[in-house]
Design an enzyme around this catalytic site. Structure first.
Site, PDB file in Angstrom:
ATOM      1  N   GLY A 166       2.709   2.775  10.579  1.00 45.67           N
ATOM      2  CA  GLY A 166       3.684   3.842  10.338  1.00 45.67           C
ATOM      3  C   GLY A 166       4.436   4.279  11.583  1.00 45.67           C
TER       4      GLY A 166
ATOM      5  N   HIS B 137      -9.539   1.338   5.114  1.00 48.60           N
ATOM      6  CA  HIS B 137      -8.253   1.580   5.771  1.00 48.60           C
ATOM      7  C   HIS B 137      -8.459   2.601   6.892  1.00 48.60           C
ATOM      8  CE1 HIS B 137      -4.137   2.883   6.469  1.00 48.60           C
ATOM      9  NE2 HIS B 137      -3.757   1.749   5.900  1.00 48.60           N
TER      10      HIS B 137
ATOM     11  N   GLU C 118      -5.248  -4.414  11.010  1.00 49.46           N
ATOM     12  CA  GLU C 118      -4.200  -3.405  11.163  1.00 49.46           C
ATOM     13  C   GLU C 118      -4.432  -2.599  12.439  1.00 49.46           C
ATOM     14  OE1 GLU C 118      -2.237  -2.344   7.173  1.00 49.46           O
ATOM     15  OE2 GLU C 118      -3.949  -1.034   7.447  1.00 49.46           O
TER      16      GLU C 118
ATOM     17  N   GLU D 264      -6.818   5.056   7.815  1.00 51.60           N
ATOM     18  CA  GLU D 264      -6.609   6.457   7.413  1.00 51.60           C
ATOM     19  C   GLU D 264      -7.850   7.003   6.714  1.00 51.60           C
ATOM     20  OE1 GLU D 264      -2.881   5.838   5.351  1.00 51.60           O
ATOM     21  OE2 GLU D 264      -1.965   5.336   7.273  1.00 51.60           O
TER      22      GLU D 264
ATOM     23  N   LYS E 293       0.157   4.287  -0.365  1.00 45.36           N
ATOM     24  CA  LYS E 293      -0.465   5.519   0.155  1.00 45.36           C
ATOM     25  C   LYS E 293      -0.199   6.666  -0.834  1.00 45.36           C
ATOM     26  CE  LYS E 293      -0.032   3.516   4.677  1.00 45.36           C
ATOM     27  NZ  LYS E 293      -0.040   3.670   6.117  1.00 45.36           N
TER      28      LYS E 293
ATOM     29  N   ASN F  80       0.863  -1.183   0.000  1.00 41.37           N
ATOM     30  CA  ASN F  80       0.000   0.000   0.000  1.00 41.37           C
ATOM     31  C   ASN F  80       0.902   1.237   0.000  1.00 41.37           C
ATOM     32  OD1 ASN F  80      -1.795   2.071   0.511  1.00 41.37           O
ATOM     33  ND2 ASN F  80      -2.226   1.444   2.633  1.00 41.37           N
TER      34      ASN F  80
ATOM     35  N   SER G  76       3.587  -1.697  10.347  1.00 44.55           N
ATOM     36  CA  SER G  76       5.043  -1.753  10.497  1.00 44.55           C
ATOM     37  C   SER G  76       5.634  -3.129  10.191  1.00 44.55           C
ATOM     38  CB  SER G  76       5.451  -1.285  11.897  1.00 44.55           C
ATOM     39  OG  SER G  76       5.047   0.063  12.103  1.00 44.55           O
TER      40      SER G  76
HETATM   41  P1  PGA Z   1       2.916   0.631   7.595  1.00 49.73           P
HETATM   42  O1  PGA Z   1       1.430   0.835   6.991  1.00 49.73           O
HETATM   43  O2  PGA Z   1       3.417  -0.679   7.063  1.00 49.73           O
HETATM   44  O3  PGA Z   1       3.692   1.808   7.115  1.00 49.73           O
HETATM   45  O4  PGA Z   1       2.762   0.587   9.080  1.00 49.73           O
HETATM   46  C1  PGA Z   1       0.524  -0.220   6.861  1.00 49.73           C
HETATM   47  C2  PGA Z   1      -0.758   0.263   6.237  1.00 49.73           C
HETATM   48  O5  PGA Z   1      -1.241   1.339   6.611  1.00 49.73           O
HETATM   49  O6  PGA Z   1      -1.346  -0.403   5.357  1.00 49.73           O
END
Ligand code: PGA
Length: 256
Positions: A178, A100, A172, A102, A12, A10, A218
Site C-alpha cells: 500500500g 497477512h 509480501e 495486517e 481488504k 485482496n 504495490s
Molecule cells: P497492495 O497490497 O497491492 O495495496 O500493496 C497487497 C496486499 O496487502 O496483499
C-alpha cells in the site's frame, strides 16, 4: 516445471456487496476471451460480499476462483466475530489468505495461529495463501531472509509434503504494501528463491517445484510483467490495484 500463475485480488475492507458485484462484472467484461487460459485469478472480497460474489461467479460461469481474506482455525464455537473455515468451504471458497501482515501486525496473529489456520484451511479442502514478509527495519538490518524463512518453517509445521506442494505462499515485504514502493524484481526473485529452497529442505524437491509463490506489495499493471517474468515468482497478491477493474485486468494480462 510449469506452474500456473495465480493472480489474487485482496480487496481488504473495501467494496460492499453491491460494489463487489459491479466490480467482478466489469472485470469479466474487460478480459478478452482466452486471456485467462494460462493464468488463474482469485477474488478475495470482504466476508459480507462472499455469498453475492459466489452466486455471480457460479450463475454466470465466470472464470474466477472465490477467495477469502482470513478465517479462524476452529470449525465452530464461542469466537465472537470470527468466521469458520467450514462455512467458507460451504460457499465453494477455493483460496483463503492467512497470515497477512495486517492480520499479524494489527490483530496480533502469531506464527502458531497462522500454522493452525493453514492446517484448518487444508482440512476443509481449500488452499491457503500463506503470507510472509519483512518490515523495513528488518530489511535494513539484513534480516529479510531469516524473518521470511522463519515464518515459512513455523507456518508449515505438521503440514504433509503433498499438502505443501498444493499451497500458495505469498511473499509480501511489509514496507511495500500500500505504499507504492515495490521490491525490485531481482530482490523479490532472491527472496522467492530462498523460500523455494527452504520448501525443498522441508518437503522435498517435488513439493518445491510445485508450490506456487506469489509476490505482493504495490503490484500494478506497469510492474507486473517484470515481476512475473522472474523464475520463482508464480503470481501476485494484489491489494489496492485489484479494486480498479481496469488496472487489475492489466495485471492479469501481464503476458500480453
Ligand atoms: P497492495 O497490497 O497491492 O495495496 O500493496 C497487497 C496486499 O496487502 O496483499
Amino acid at each position: 516445471m510449469s506452474r500456473t500463475p495465480l493472480i489474487s485480488g485482496n480487496w481488504k475492507m473495501n467494496l460492499n456487496h453491491f460494489e463487489a458485484i459491479q466490480t467482478v462484472q466489469k472485470l469479466h467484461y474487460l478480459i478478452p476471451k482466452g486471456a485467462m487460459d494460462d493464468v488463474e485469478v482469485s477474488i478475495h472480497p470482504p466476508f459480507t460480499d462472499i455469498r453475492s460474489v459466489q452466486t455471480l461467479i457460479e450463475s454466470e460461469e465466470l472464470d474466477f476462483a472465490l477467495g477469502a481474506q482470513h478465517c479462524h482455525f476452529e470449525d465452530s464455537g464461542a469466537f465472537t466475530g470470527e468466521v469458520s473455515p467450514a462455512f467458507l468451504a460451504k460457499l465453494n471458497t477455493k483460496y483463503v489468505i492467512c497470515g497477512h501482515s495486517e492480520r499479524r501486525e494489527v490483530f496480533g496473529e502469531s506464527d502458531e495461529m497462522v500454522n493452525a489456520k493453514v492446517l484448518a484451511i487444508l482440512k476443509h479442502g481449500m488452499t491457503p495463501i500463506m503470507c510472509c514478509g519483512e518490515t523495513l527495519a528488518e530489511r535494513e538490518a539484513d534480516e529479510t531472509e531469516s524473518k521470511v524463512v522463519g515464518q515459512i518453517v513455523a507456518g508449515l509445521a505438521g503440514v504433509s509434503n503433498e499438502q505443501i506442494a498444493s499451497l500458495v505462499i505469498a511473499y509480501e515485504p511489509i514496507w511495500a504494501i500500500g505504499t507504492g514502493k515495490t521490491a525490485t524484481s531481482e530482490d523479490a526473485q532472491t527472496v522467492c528463491a530462498a523460500i523455494r529452497s527452504k520448501v525443498a529442505e522441508i518437503a522435498g524437491d517435488d513439493a518445491a517445484n510445485t508450490v506456487r509463490i506469489q509476490y505482493g506489495g504495490s503490484v500494478k499493471g506497469g510492474n507486473s510483467p517484470e515481476l512475473m517474468s522472474q523464475p520463482d515468482i508464480d503470481g501476485a497478491l494484489v491489494g489496492g490495484a485489484s479494486l480498479d477493474p481496469d488496472e487489475f485486468a492489466r495485471i492479469i494480462q501481464f503476458n500480453g
